[in-house]
Design an enzyme around this catalytic site. Structure first.
Site, short mmCIF file in Angstrom:
data_model
loop_
_atom_site.label_atom_id
_atom_site.label_comp_id
_atom_site.label_asym_id
_atom_site.label_seq_id
_atom_site.Cartn_x
_atom_site.Cartn_y
_atom_site.Cartn_z
N GLU A 114 0.83 -1.20 0.00
CA GLU A 114 0.00 0.00 0.00
C GLU A 114 0.86 1.25 0.00
O GLU A 114 1.99 1.24 0.48
CB GLU A 114 -0.90 0.03 1.25
CG GLU A 114 -1.90 -1.10 1.25
CD GLU A 114 -2.85 -1.05 2.44
OE1 GLU A 114 -4.01 -1.45 2.27
OE2 GLU A 114 -2.45 -0.60 3.53
N CYS A 127 3.41 8.50 1.03
CA CYS A 127 3.98 7.57 2.00
C CYS A 127 4.06 6.21 1.30
O CYS A 127 3.04 5.68 0.86
CB CYS A 127 3.07 7.52 3.23
SG CYS A 127 3.54 6.27 4.44
N CYS A 134 6.88 -6.89 6.77
CA CYS A 134 8.01 -6.33 7.51
C CYS A 134 8.49 -7.38 8.49
O CYS A 134 7.69 -8.10 9.08
CB CYS A 134 7.58 -5.07 8.25
SG CYS A 134 8.96 -4.22 9.09
N CYS A 138 7.39 -5.13 15.37
CA CYS A 138 6.94 -4.19 16.41
C CYS A 138 5.49 -4.54 16.74
O CYS A 138 4.65 -4.58 15.84
CB CYS A 138 7.07 -2.75 15.93
SG CYS A 138 8.76 -2.31 15.45
N CYS A 141 2.29 -2.43 15.50
CA CYS A 141 2.19 -2.05 14.08
C CYS A 141 1.53 -3.17 13.29
O CYS A 141 1.92 -4.34 13.39
CB CYS A 141 3.59 -1.78 13.53
SG CYS A 141 3.63 -1.50 11.76
N GLY A 189 7.16 -1.97 5.69
CA GLY A 189 8.54 -2.40 5.54
C GLY A 189 9.54 -1.56 6.30
O GLY A 189 9.25 -0.44 6.75
N GLU A 190 10.74 -2.11 6.45
CA GLU A 190 11.86 -1.42 7.09
C GLU A 190 12.83 -1.02 5.98
O GLU A 190 13.54 -1.89 5.44
CB GLU A 190 12.52 -2.34 8.13
CG GLU A 190 13.87 -1.88 8.63
CD GLU A 190 13.92 -0.42 9.12
OE1 GLU A 190 12.99 0.04 9.80
OE2 GLU A 190 14.92 0.25 8.79
N SER A 223 12.59 6.39 7.23
CA SER A 223 12.25 6.10 8.63
C SER A 223 12.76 4.70 8.98
O SER A 223 12.57 3.75 8.22
CB SER A 223 10.73 6.16 8.79
OG SER A 223 10.37 5.94 10.14
N SER A 246 12.41 5.65 14.68
CA SER A 246 11.24 5.23 15.46
C SER A 246 11.71 4.79 16.83
O SER A 246 12.08 3.64 17.03
CB SER A 246 10.53 4.08 14.72
OG SER A 246 10.06 4.55 13.48
N LEU A 247 11.70 5.72 17.77
CA LEU A 247 12.26 5.43 19.10
C LEU A 247 11.21 4.79 20.01
O LEU A 247 11.42 3.70 20.53
CB LEU A 247 12.83 6.72 19.71
CG LEU A 247 13.76 6.50 20.90
CD1 LEU A 247 15.04 5.78 20.51
CD2 LEU A 247 14.11 7.85 21.57
N HIS A 248 10.13 5.48 20.22
CA HIS A 248 8.95 4.98 20.96
C HIS A 248 9.15 4.71 22.44
O HIS A 248 8.17 4.49 23.16
CB HIS A 248 8.35 3.72 20.29
CG HIS A 248 7.98 3.92 18.86
ND1 HIS A 248 7.24 4.99 18.42
CD2 HIS A 248 8.25 3.19 17.75
CE1 HIS A 248 7.08 4.91 17.10
NE2 HIS A 248 7.69 3.83 16.66
N ASN A 322 -2.41 4.53 16.46
CA ASN A 322 -3.57 4.01 15.73
C ASN A 322 -3.75 2.57 16.16
O ASN A 322 -2.96 1.73 15.76
CB ASN A 322 -3.31 4.07 14.22
CG ASN A 322 -3.31 5.49 13.71
OD1 ASN A 322 -4.28 6.20 13.87
ND2 ASN A 322 -2.21 5.92 13.13
N CYS A 365 -0.54 5.89 10.00
CA CYS A 365 0.68 5.22 10.42
C CYS A 365 0.39 3.89 11.09
O CYS A 365 -0.39 3.81 12.03
CB CYS A 365 1.43 6.07 11.44
SG CYS A 365 2.37 7.35 10.69
N1 SAH Z 1 9.93 0.47 9.51
C1 SAH Z 1 10.05 1.89 9.52
C2 SAH Z 1 9.03 2.63 8.67
C3 SAH Z 1 7.59 2.19 8.72
S1 SAH Z 1 6.50 2.71 9.97
C4 SAH Z 1 9.99 2.40 10.94
O1 SAH Z 1 9.61 1.66 11.82
O2 SAH Z 1 10.37 3.54 11.17
C5 SAH Z 1 6.38 4.44 10.06
C6 SAH Z 1 6.11 4.93 11.49
O3 SAH Z 1 4.80 4.53 11.97
C7 SAH Z 1 7.09 4.33 12.49
O4 SAH Z 1 7.53 5.34 13.37
C8 SAH Z 1 6.24 3.32 13.21
O5 SAH Z 1 6.75 2.98 14.46
C9 SAH Z 1 4.92 4.04 13.28
N2 SAH Z 1 3.80 3.16 13.62
C10 SAH Z 1 3.69 1.84 13.38
N3 SAH Z 1 2.52 1.37 13.84
C11 SAH Z 1 1.87 2.42 14.39
C12 SAH Z 1 0.61 2.56 15.00
N4 SAH Z 1 -0.21 1.52 15.15
N5 SAH Z 1 0.25 3.78 15.44
C13 SAH Z 1 1.08 4.84 15.28
N6 SAH Z 1 2.28 4.78 14.68
C14 SAH Z 1 2.68 3.56 14.24
#
Ligand code: SAH
Length: 375
Positions: A114, A127, A134, A138, A141, A189-190, A223, A246-248, A322, A365
């Site tokens: 997508e 995007c 992937c 995580c 996601c 994907g990464e 990213s 993507s630190l989180h 989300n 996202c």
């Molecule tokens: N693999 C890469 C790029 C794809 S995701 C990465 O992880 O950076 C793009 C962004 O969306 C990342 O920061 C990811 O952590 C975030 N993301 C993934 N799932 C999400 C969700 N359910 N809600 C909000 N952000 C999310």
């Protein structure tokens, strides 16, 4: 805790079975010199490569039938060899009065990916996906849940952009033709696990026409979950793309769970690599942080994050979570989010909250999970 995914920091395409499902060669896989020699190898004059490229990158014309300045016989031979159909649109969905559009594609081997097109006042952003599925796992996601199917080819990545740049140009976003300005590798994907193809795609997107699409490097964002060796390699590419990390979570205990690759490269190491990127490129790194209720949104984590980032070339992008189907997690309440922002800003860290464009079409996202949408 989620187990550590298998990671290749270079190309991640070791498996022969997976390589077999890569698509046929397309002109966007090659630079202009490569296209010229491919055209010569097909017994045509090399300048046809420039003609094809001008159509594809300059005019966003993906259909050989529209390339009428090339004689029919040559056009057929060249398009068969250099313009195979890579993406078959399965569904396109729009929301926000047409300003957000999601495209679901089927690839030649049946894989689904997508992309999302978003129109804002002053910019149009696409995007895109860099892999089908992937492997980073995580747990919050949607894409991460099904695992990795395969890497996308360079042209499969570029063609998402060229297609949607054409959609923007056609005037369907608010009635006026819009020019695509920004690309974010934040779909499925990464990107840094498909390193060489993603770098080649970035070069195609940012080379001037007819070699490429002519976007500004600064308007391309890559990213990553934080594949440290690949981040360090990216710093050496002489590309001034924006790096998003993507630190989180600011602490290893929690990040080990939210971003399992943290079990391999810890918060301190990944931030070091981010600062090395910032120092080398002069570009501010974007720190992505999904706000997850009662998981990573505590005031003490805001303060810890603030201490890690203060004085650095960084910007925090908070993403309201989300929730994905079946997930135990939810977005943080707005007052909690506001307090998190306040504490980061008090620490001197530039912070914004991302809008949740595309949510109602599952295009926001972390919601991209093409196989589920298929049925
Ligand atoms: N693999 C890469 C790029 C794809 S995701 C990465 O992880 O950076 C793009 C962004 O969306 C990342 O920061 C990811 O952590 C975030 N993301 C993934 N799932 C999400 C969700 N359910 N809600 C909000 N952000 C999310």
């Amino acid at each position: 805790m989620t187990s550590l995914p298998l990671i290749s920091v270079t190309d991640g395409d070791g498996a022969t079975a997976r390589r077999a499902s890569m698509p046929p060669r397309h002109l966007a896989d090659l630079d202009l010199a490569g296209r010229r020699s491919a055209v010569s190898d097909l017994g045509e004059q090399a300048f046809r490569a420039t003609q094809l490229s001008t159509h594809y990158f300059g005019r966003l014309e993906r259909d050989p039938a529209g390339m009428t300045d090339i004689p029919a016989a040559a056009r057929e031979r060249l398009s068969e060899q250099l313009l195979p159909k890579l993406l078959t649109p399965v569904r396109e969905l729009a929301c926000d009065d047409g300003a957000t559009r999601k495209a679901l594609w089927r690839l030649h081997d049946g894989s689904m990916v997508e992309s999302v097109l978003m129109g804002y006042g002053d910019r149009v952003t696409v995007c895109i996906s860099s892999q089908a599925g992937c492997g980073m796992a995580c747990p919050f996601c949607a894409t991460g849940q099904a695992g990795l199917t395969r890497n996308l080819s360079t042209a499969e990545i570029v063609d998402q952009v060229v297609y949607l740049a054409g959609v923007a140009q056609s005037g369907v976003m608010g009635g006026e033709p819009r020019r695509l300005s920004n690309v974010v590798f934040m779909g499925m994907g990464e990107p840094l696990a498909n390193y060489s193809r993603v770098i080649a795609a970035v070069r195609r997107l940012t080379s001037p026409a007819p070699e490429g699409l002519g976007l500004s490097q600064r308007h391309v964002t890559v990213s990553t979950v934080g594949l440290v060796p690949a981040m360090r390699k990216l710093a050496e590419e002489d590309l001034s793309v924006t790096l998003a990390l993507s630190l989180h979570a600011p602490d290893d205990d929690l990040r080990d769970e939210l971003v399992p690759v943290n079990q391999r490269w810890k918060v301190a190491e990944v931030l070091d690599a981010a600062w090395a990127y910032a120092a080398r490129t002069g570009r501010r790194v974007s720190i992505e942080y999904a706000m997850i209720r009662d998981v990573n949104d505590q005031p003490w984590r805001a303060d810890l994050l603030g201490r890690l980032l203060a004085g650095r070339l960084a910007h925090v992008n908070l993403i309201p979570l989300n929730p994905t189907p079946g997930s135990k997690w939810d977005a943080s309440p707005k007052p909690v989010e506001r307090e998190f922002v306040r504490r980061l800003r008090a620490a001197g860290v530039a912070t914004t909250v991302r809008d949740t464009r595309g949510r109602e079409i599952d295009g926001a996202c972390g919601q991209l999970a093409a196989s589920e949408v298929e049925g």
